[in-house]
Every structure is written in C-alpha cells, then in structure tokens.
Design a protein around this motif. Structure first.
Motif, PDB file in Angstrom:
ATOM      1  N   ARG A 232     -25.307  38.692  83.011  1.00  0.00           N
ATOM      2  CA  ARG A 232     -25.439  40.053  83.492  1.00  0.00           C
ATOM      3  C   ARG A 232     -24.142  40.820  83.287  1.00  0.00           C
ATOM      4  O   ARG A 232     -23.054  40.283  83.476  1.00  0.00           O
TER       5      ARG A 232
ATOM      6  N   PRO B  99     -23.133  47.119  86.216  1.00  0.00           N
ATOM      7  CA  PRO B  99     -23.614  48.447  85.854  1.00  0.00           C
ATOM      8  C   PRO B  99     -22.469  49.401  85.570  1.00  0.00           C
ATOM      9  O   PRO B  99     -21.331  49.190  86.002  1.00  0.00           O
TER      10      PRO B  99
ATOM     11  N   ASN C 145     -17.546  51.993  95.379  1.00  0.00           N
ATOM     12  CA  ASN C 145     -18.035  51.623  94.050  1.00  0.00           C
ATOM     13  C   ASN C 145     -18.144  50.107  93.918  1.00  0.00           C
ATOM     14  O   ASN C 145     -19.167  49.576  93.467  1.00  0.00           O
TER      15      ASN C 145
ATOM     16  N   GLU D 123     -21.013  48.745  96.019  1.00  0.00           N
ATOM     17  CA  GLU D 123     -22.323  48.970  95.403  1.00  0.00           C
ATOM     18  C   GLU D 123     -22.582  47.978  94.271  1.00  0.00           C
ATOM     19  O   GLU D 123     -23.669  47.410  94.154  1.00  0.00           O
ATOM     20  N   LEU D 124     -21.569  47.756  93.447  1.00  0.00           N
ATOM     21  CA  LEU D 124     -21.741  46.865  92.295  1.00  0.00           C
ATOM     22  C   LEU D 124     -21.982  45.420  92.722  1.00  0.00           C
ATOM     23  O   LEU D 124     -22.855  44.736  92.193  1.00  0.00           O
TER      24      LEU D 124
ATOM     25  N   SER E 226     -23.033  44.373  95.646  1.00  0.00           N
ATOM     26  CA  SER E 226     -24.296  44.282  96.373  1.00  0.00           C
ATOM     27  C   SER E 226     -25.468  44.198  95.403  1.00  0.00           C
ATOM     28  O   SER E 226     -26.404  43.412  95.604  1.00  0.00           O
ATOM     29  N   ARG E 227     -25.387  44.976  94.332  1.00  0.00           N
ATOM     30  CA  ARG E 227     -26.445  44.950  93.325  1.00  0.00           C
ATOM     31  C   ARG E 227     -26.492  43.593  92.622  1.00  0.00           C
ATOM     32  O   ARG E 227     -27.567  43.056  92.347  1.00  0.00           O
ATOM     33  N   ALA E 228     -25.311  43.029  92.345  1.00  0.00           N
ATOM     34  CA  ALA E 228     -25.263  41.727  91.682  1.00  0.00           C
ATOM     35  C   ALA E 228     -25.889  40.640  92.554  1.00  0.00           C
ATOM     36  O   ALA E 228     -26.630  39.781  92.070  1.00  0.00           O
TER      37      ALA E 228
ATOM     38  N   HIS F 163     -28.141  41.115  94.930  1.00  0.00           N
ATOM     39  CA  HIS F 163     -29.578  41.386  95.002  1.00  0.00           C
ATOM     40  C   HIS F 163     -30.302  40.806  93.785  1.00  0.00           C
ATOM     41  O   HIS F 163     -31.353  40.165  93.921  1.00  0.00           O
ATOM     42  N   LEU F 164     -29.725  40.998  92.602  1.00  0.00           N
ATOM     43  CA  LEU F 164     -30.337  40.469  91.383  1.00  0.00           C
ATOM     44  C   LEU F 164     -30.359  38.938  91.399  1.00  0.00           C
ATOM     45  O   LEU F 164     -31.323  38.306  90.966  1.00  0.00           O
TER      46      LEU F 164
ATOM     47  N   GLN G 106     -32.970  37.709  93.847  1.00  0.00           N
ATOM     48  CA  GLN G 106     -34.284  37.930  93.227  1.00  0.00           C
ATOM     49  C   GLN G 106     -34.623  36.790  92.272  1.00  0.00           C
ATOM     50  O   GLN G 106     -35.763  36.311  92.220  1.00  0.00           O
TER      51      GLN G 106
END
Length: 386
Positions: free
Chosen positions: A7, A10, A59, A62-63, A65-67, A69-70, A73
């Motif tokens: 990954r 973002p 920033n 957010e990054l 947290s998104r990592a 979450h992925l 998942q």
C-alpha cells in the motif's frame, strides 16, 4: 500465502505541501537570502509554527488511521498475509513508520527547531495509533476465529511488533528516551497473540498430564513422551514467527510443561512410605526433567531459569535426612521466591515416612529463606495447591 502490492500512503493535502514551495530549487536561494523570518514578529512566527504542527498532526493521524482501517478490513475479509523469508508478514508497520518519518522530515526541512518541536507530537500520534491497533487486533481475535487465515494473521501481527519496535527505537531512541508506556500496546498484542496460538495445544496437553496421577506415576516416561510428541506436532506452524518470537513462545511452552508437571506432583494423591520408593520416583522426575529441558532448548527455549525447578524437587523427595532436606529447600527458595509453604507441604506429603514434626521443621525454613523477595519470573504463583 498470498502476496499483494504494498500500500502507498494517500496523497497529502495541499496544506501539508506548503513547505515544498519554500524548498523549491527556483525560489530557495531568493527566499533564504531575503531572510523572511526576520520580517515577521516572533508572535506571528509562533502562531504559524503552531498551525503547522496542528495541521501536520491531523494529517498524520488521518493517514495512519486510514492505513489501520485498510489492514483491519483485510483481516476481516480473510486475506492471507504475505510470506517474507518464510515468515507471515504485513506492511502495516512499514507504512506507519514511513508516514510518521515523512512528517518528521517535513518539519526538519523548514527548520531544525520545528523538527525538534514536532517529535513529541508525532510520538503522541504513534502511541494513539498503537492503542487503536491493539483494540482492533483484540476485536479481530474475538470476532473472526472461524476464518481460514485467522492464525496466519495472528502470527503476522505478532511479527509486526518486532518491526514496529525496531523501527521506533532506531529512529527515536538516540534523540530522546522513549516513554515506557509508548510500546506497551505491542507487548499486549504479542501476549494476546501467543495465548491464541497456544490455547489449543495447552488444551490438548491437559488430559495427558492428568495421566500422571491417574496411573499413580506408574509409567512417567511413557506419559511424558506422549506430551512431548503432542508439542512436537504443533511446532511447524510456529516457524512462520520471527526467530526471537519463536524463542519467546517456546519459553512459554517450557514454563507450561514444568508448571503442569509440578502441579500433578502437588495433587497429594501419591504417598510413598519407603526410601526406596521415593528414590525411584526421584529418578523418574530427574529423567523427565532432562527430557523436558533437552526438548525445549533444542526447539529454541532460552529459559535457563527453569532448569533447576524439577531436579531440586526430585532431590527433596530423594533425601531422607531432614537437615539435608532443609538445605535443599532453603536453596530452592532463593531460586524460586514464590515457592510457598503450601507448595512445600504438597511435595512433602509424598514422603510418607516423614513425621509431622519433621515436616513442620522443614517448612519453617521458608520463614527465613523467603525474606520477602519478589520473584523476577513467576512459577509457583501459577500453581494452585489445596
């Protein structure tokens, strides 16, 4: 195990890229020569720095947290972890450390002072992330036991702990002392992961250990061989752990074998009235102790602190002179400070030719030898005696 593309974090928002303008090759010389900082009052500079730190922390938050979450998942969708050099592997630690390192580098590219200011901010974000990671992992452990790749993903997350720890220590330990709490979530992830990996094995061993008392220790070597064979059958799966974690896990197995063996000895169901019978049992215990030690060390256990746990109990059972027994007990209590009078009484109950007054005198030695010490590692505190 499957492989997947690594990954990429973002794209960063425009606010976080403003410092790139200052560092533009076309403008850098003119801006530095203009010494713009001197054109602004200190109060305004502080406000701009505070705004940058706040924006950059948001920033990074957010990054990462998104990592996470992925990644969570992926666990829930039963995706197999990557295999790297035969070990279950996840890119999560690499992604998170990269995001945080970029935040550090961005601040340092503006001024070194700003780089120093952002360091504790980023460490706080890292701790909050690791706490969230621990919660997500615990939720995965509880909800997704039925998935085919459940155990492989557990192993990948345990391995992740090493990547996180080594990366964080390498990057920040030279700059400042790391807070002791910072990496605590990693210890919890590792501990919970080990519990999951060993739960079935330890459950399978329980009826085998019960055979010691059911057969009145008639064939202890045969029973122990069945126990070690059951452990041996479960070991191949653990080769997907990094070496250090395999050694830690094997130390837990080593401790479990010694603990359960002592627990069966302490059931007060075996009373031997002659010295010859006691010496025969002592020989059996000594042989079993050597077999457990050799097996566990050959498979990676570094638990040298356990090496005297069973042989000295065998010696206490073998000895007939109460004074000699007292010396062995006193020495034993210095090695294992959580060895209590209750545990000693359970062992002495095996010696059917020991009078009540002799047993009482032997137990009294613990009043002196224990000395209020706290054990560095628990053994007897894990063993309940009636």
């Amino acid at each position: 195990m499957g492989t997947r593309e690594r990954r990429r974090p973002p794209a960063e928002p425009a606010v976080a890229r403003q410092c790139d303008v200052i560092n533009s090759p076309k403008l850098a010389g003119e801006l530095q020569g203009a010494n713009l900082g001197s054109l602004l009052p200190p109060r305004q500079i502080q406000l701009l720095e505070a705004t940058f730190l706040s924006n950059e922390a948001a920033n990074v938050r957010e990054l990462i947290s998104r990592a996470l979450h992925l990644e969570a998942q992926r666990w829930a969708q039963d995706e197999a972890p990557q295999s790297l050099d035969g070990h279950c592997h996840s890119e999560l630690a690499i992604d998170i450390i990269q995001i945080i390192s970029q935040g550090q580098a961005k601040a340092e590219s503006i001024t070194l002072e700003l780089g120093a200011q952002i360091r504790p901010v980023l460490l706080a974000e890292l701790f909050m992330f690791l706490s969230s990671y621990e919660r997500s992992f615990k939720e995965f452990l509880e909800r997704y036991k039925h998935l085919r790749n459940y155990r492989a993903n557990v192993i990948a997350n345990i391995n992740n702990c090493q990547l996180f720890r080594s990366s964080v220590e390498q990057k920040w330990q030279m700059c400042q002392a790391l807070p002791s709490y910072l990496l605590a979530p990693l210890n919890e992830i590792k501990t919970r992961g080990f519990d999951v990996l060993l739960q079935n094995l330890f459950g399978d061993l329980k009826p085998l250990f019960r055979q010691f008392t059911l057969t009145h220790w008639a064939a202890p070597e045969q029973t122990l061989e069945e126990i070690l064979e059951a452990v041996r059958a479960g070991l191949p799966e653990f080769s997907a752990l990094h070496l250090g974690f395999r050694e830690e896990l094997m130390e837990i197995v080593h401790l479990h074998l010694v603990k359960e063996y002592i627990a069966r000895l302490s059931k007060r169901r075996l009373v031997l009235k002659t010295a010859e019978q006691q010496q025969q049992l002592a020989r059996h215990i000594q042989a079993n102790a050597e077999a457990i030690r050799d097996f566990c060390t050959q498979h990676g256990s570094q638990a040298s602190w356990l090496q005297d746990a069973l042989p000295t109990l065998a010696e206490i059972i073998r000895l007939q002179d109460p004074n000699a027994i007292k010396i062995s007990v006193a020495t034993y209590a210095t090695w294992y400070p959580d060895f209590s009078k209750g545990h000693l009484s359970a062992i002495l109950a095996i010696k059917g030719n020991l009078s009540s007054s002799e047993a009482r005198g032997i137990r009294s030695i613990l009043d002196v030898s224990m000395g209020g010490q706290e054990p560095s590692k628990s053994l007897f505190s894990l063993i309940k005696v009636s």
